[in-house]
Design an enzyme around this catalytic site. Structure first.
Site, PDB file in Angstrom:
ATOM      1  NE  ARG A 103       0.254   1.436   3.404  1.00  0.00           N
ATOM      2  CZ  ARG A 103       1.191   2.338   3.600  1.00  0.00           C
ATOM      3  NH1 ARG A 103       2.482   1.988   3.606  1.00  0.00           N
ATOM      4  NH2 ARG A 103       0.897   3.607   3.789  1.00  0.00           N
ATOM      5  N   GLY A 104       0.267   2.388  -0.199  1.00  0.00           N
ATOM      6  CA  GLY A 104       1.022   3.606  -0.416  1.00  0.00           C
ATOM      7  C   GLY A 104       1.085   3.869  -1.909  1.00  0.00           C
ATOM      8  CB  ALA A 105       0.121   6.799  -3.950  1.00  0.00           C
ATOM      9  NE  ARG A 161      -6.239   0.456  -2.092  1.00  0.00           N
ATOM     10  CZ  ARG A 161      -5.662   0.992  -1.013  1.00  0.00           C
ATOM     11  NH1 ARG A 161      -4.391   0.762  -0.765  1.00  0.00           N
ATOM     12  NH2 ARG A 161      -6.349   1.764  -0.198  1.00  0.00           N
ATOM     13  CD  GLN A 166      -3.344   2.806   6.847  1.00  0.00           C
ATOM     14  OE1 GLN A 166      -3.932   3.156   7.879  1.00  0.00           O
ATOM     15  NE2 GLN A 166      -3.945   2.753   5.683  1.00  0.00           N
ATOM     16  CG  ASP A 178      -3.231   7.782  -1.619  1.00  0.00           C
ATOM     17  OD1 ASP A 178      -2.947   6.623  -1.923  1.00  0.00           O
ATOM     18  OD2 ASP A 178      -3.070   8.239  -0.471  1.00  0.00           O
ATOM     19  CE  LYS A 229      -5.071   5.358   3.881  1.00  0.00           C
ATOM     20  NZ  LYS A 229      -5.794   4.407   2.992  1.00  0.00           N
TER      21      LYS A 229
END
Length: 355
Positions: free
Chosen positions: A46-48, A91, A198, A239, A250
């Protein structure tokens, strides 16, 4: 050294399962695009920026699989695009996912006349370039961003925008790392970042691992610390950033930005140019992912809420540009007139030759 969450070794894409941190550091091996799509969807990665890197490797695996078949060029490209669309559907909010896949598709079309195995090898090399360039971009972003921080202070961050969310070093945490490397005395307050934790699980883990002073707080404590004068700046990742400077990040980021403005605290966003989406006039057009209600009602297997209760679980929110003090990229910093300044930053030559 900050951890790299994605490694490509001997034709295998290895990713640390971020769902298990900090209790367990487990690396999983991936050899095909379908498995990588599932890893993105289920938040193994995860994480752009990291999502974009993983998707690029997924596209490379798709190319390798198609190159092993006796397909006409047009059909091979058609199936490649279909597999990229499957990766893109995992996503919806992080634009880096679509940016990386578009880059892979452009190369696939430009080199389609090559022999199939050479075509696939070129796409594998492109995925590796996307990965390697990301860390260079983050380090450049860190150099630009650290100049905004005082010689000494406490920085609040929300979610994880560190090495775990990128190809290494980090975006928001990269700015903090660069400031510390420049000799500044910076400590970090990390929001826990419910409902996926997170901040608690990932930001606290990687900063502690690197010997950076970090204090974990519950999300609803940020305003109190600001009121006490204990926060000097806020730095978050992103993102997607629209043309006018609205920032999707987020869920909970908007609340932190409102609190920062109320207390006169600068609110910085650190993101590579691949996160900027000039096709969207403002943040109202950014798609917001909604996730499984169980993320809210449970913590692991522990039930926290009554069975059957209605749940709303948006994974992101949008912070209006008017609350953002500066947007830090790898080629410079934008302020205030974001529509003009972001367009100008996007027009600058790339830091890396293929970005």
């Amino acid at each position: 050294m900050a951890i790299k969450p994605i490694l490509f070794e001997d034709g295998i894409c290895r990713m640390i399962d971020q769902r298990l941190l900090p209790a367990e550091e487990l690396w999983r091996d991936y050899r095909d695009d379908g498995a990588i799509a599932e890893a993105i969807r289920t938040m193994v990665v995860r994480g752009a920026p990291a999502i974009g890197i993983a998707a690029a490797y997924g596209a490379a695996f798709a190319a390798a699989a198609l190159a092993s078949q006796s397909l006409p060029v047009a059909e091979r490209l058609h199936q490649f695009r279909q597999r990229c669309q499957h990766l893109a559907a995992t996503r919806p909010t992080a634009v880096n996912l679509f940016w990386a896949l578009a880059r892979m598709e452009r190369l696939a079309e430009a080199t389609s006349a090559l022999a199939p195995l050479d075509w696939a090898a070129g796409l594998r090399q492109e995925a590796c370039r996307i990965d390697a360039e990301d860390e260079l971009i983050n380090r450049a972003m860190g150099r630009h961003g650290q100049a905004l921080l005082s010689q000494q202070g406490t920085v609040l961050t929300h979610c994880n925008a560190g090495a775990l969310a990128t190809g290494g070093y980090g975006t928001a945490l990269g700015v903090i790392r660069a400031a510390i490397e420049a000799g500044k005395q910076i400590d970090v307050v990390a929001d826990e970042t419910r409902p996926f934790w997170q901040g608690a699980r990932l930001t606290a883990w990687e900063l502690q691992r690197d010997g950076i002073d970090v204090t974990l707080i519950c999300d609803n404590m940020a305003g109190y610390l600001m009121q006490q004068g204990r926060i000097d700046a806020v730095i978050v990742g992103a993102d997607r950033i629209s043309a006018n400077g609205d920032v999707a990040n987020k869920i909970g980021t908007y609340s932190v930005a409102v609190l920062a403005q109320a207390h006169g605290i600068p609110f910085y966003v650190a993101a590579p140019r691949s996160t900027i989406d000039l096709s969207l006039a403002d943040g109202s057009a950014i798609p917001i992912e909604e996730r499984d209600p169980r993320e809210v009602t449970h913590c692991g297997n522990q039930q926290l809420a009554p069975a059957g209760v209605a749940v709303y679980n948006p994974a992101f929110d949008v912070t209006p540009a008017r609350l953002v003090s500066a947007i830090i990229t790898e080629v410079g910093v934008a302020r205030a007139d974001y529509r003009t300044q972001l367009a100008e930053l996007m027009a600058r030559p790339p830091l890396c030759g293929h970005v």
